[in-house]
Design a protein around this motif. Sequence first.
Motif: not given
Length: 661
Positions: A653, A626-627, A574, A635, A576, A608, A572, A606
């Motif tokens: 990562s 996305r959270q 992060h 997510y 955008r 991931s 994973l 943002p």
Amino acid sequence: MSGQPLMLGGTTPAYIHHRSTRAKAGNPPVNQNLEPVIYATCECCRGISIDTLVLPGGHRVPIKYQWEKRVKFSNNRCLLCSSLYQRAVGLDIHQGSLVLRPKHSVLLSPKPYAELITYSGDSSDCFHRMIPLYTVEGDPAQEIGVPLLDEWLNTSSDRSFEIVNHWINACDKNHDCLSEDLWLNTGIGAAARLIDVSKIGDTMDVRIVEFSKAETRPRYATLSYCWGVDPSSAYSTTLSSLKARKERLSYVTLPLTIQHAIDIARNLKLRYLWVDALCIIQDSEDDWKTEAAKMGSIYARSYLTIAVDSAQGANEGCFNIRKEFRVSFCESKCTLADGRESVLYIPVDKIRYPPPPRERKNEPLSQRGWTLQERMLSPRVLHYTAQQLYWECRSRPRLEEESFAFCCKDPLVSFGGISYNGSRGLIRRLNLDDPRDKVLAVWYLDLISKDYSGRKLRFATDTLSAISGMATLVNTKLKSEYLAGMWLDGLEWALLWFRTPSENSLPRKEQGQYVAPSWSWASVSGPVSWRLGIRYPNAPPRFVIEEAMVKLSGDDTFGAVEKGSLKINGFLVHARLAKLSPKTNVIVNDWVLAGVSLDYSESVGPVSLLLLFNPPGGKHFYMLLRQVEEQPEKYCRVGLLVNDFSVHEDPVSTRQAVTII
């Protein structure tokens, strides 16, 4: 006058001249008018009549040399000679004759027809070709059963019903379409109610009959149709109307499509009919859930499904007037031995099987979600379209035009944009020992991608219920856990779906309707497709599924769900989303990555990236996450990224477990 087009009224249509300039030599133009194009015949063919056809030797036609001379070297060729010659091409013909047969008992036509018998020297060495015949109202030929031309103008004609009965009888006799009940081991019951279409007294009225679970259901037909944009509940069965309808259901109060379906069932000698609006209690949630879960079984166990392809609503009816004659005719006029005048019309177009019914693809019925499994699961379907009748059984398709003109060898036909061996072929494939990958490929690539996901539903919450019958059947082969339209077997690959461009770009949950977890294709509206081929060689998944679950909203294991989650352990990083005109891109550190397919409307912010696959020498596939605001530890999926960027080699990562809802 040989080869000169005539109309029944003697007028030459203006369009014939400019259309014929584009037609190949010897091929008459296709008529797109309700009036058939009629061509005159030569002196050899002009004497064809019911008198000469019934003679022991039939009507003698020219020998091969005369045919070739007439067809190849005459500028004013007789199209009937040309047509007969084409039917015998490749044969060493010395002589031939046309003989009248009482009916076609094996192939297509239940009516009298002419048979071209050609001999190659030895009279015992002969070949047979079917030649349809037609006449007009009041002609002596009608007395021996020769059909009328105008019988083809309406799909409610006696001629059309004779064709349908012939198809049914041929299927009953020669196929095993009804012999295997694929639902015996599913534990799913049969319909709770059927309509008894027997007339009550001297009226057209019918009644609803209820059955216990243990009772064997009689032979019945099912109806597949569109309710319409604003279906009225006036004709639907409700808790308050059920009791009275078990005594009598007024025929005249029903919408025209259901009236016609009752008429069709009666004409086909079927006593019972199933119609969802009448056989399911529409204001009872419990009854709807129970019967909806049995929908696949109801259609699969039917004797015949009546599909009303061309009607947009229940008030439009099943029957239609033919919009065109796709063939032309030669006319043979003569005076019979008893002094009466007679005329026969013989098709001269050698149709290489009527073109695949592309009109079905655009018909209203092919746009609706529920009707896909109704067609796929039914052992036999009778399609009422705007142009003609189509027949599908599990062995082969048929078209009404087959009986209208001479047709060559028939290939498999495409219905509604799907190959006859495509998603409908899934029924056959489940009985074979094909690899599970093939069944999964048909489920995702043929059934969902090419057909179902692009269809419309009145209620988005029906998305999974409308294919639960197909899922039930597939599970008899896969024996795999079903997860909101996805299978646990092969789930890693199945997560590679992406939404193709469509008018509606919002996920269904943002429309206030929860349908499926975000990792399922069912969570978005509009057509979807898949990246890579199933079980992509040398490309194992770069993640591990630790847990997958869904919570059902009812008793149907393959129906609607309330929620679902997927716990994945993988790489994973992060990033955008940014709108860099004209497209949205993913930005990781200083990298700008293209190849974004969003699941819904354009958005920024943002995200991931979860690495799914990285085939050797190929693109890398990432799920965009996305959270969830209310649950930051979880997510939701927002799209798919396909790019050369290698996230697992990026220093930022990490490999971690994430829960996707």
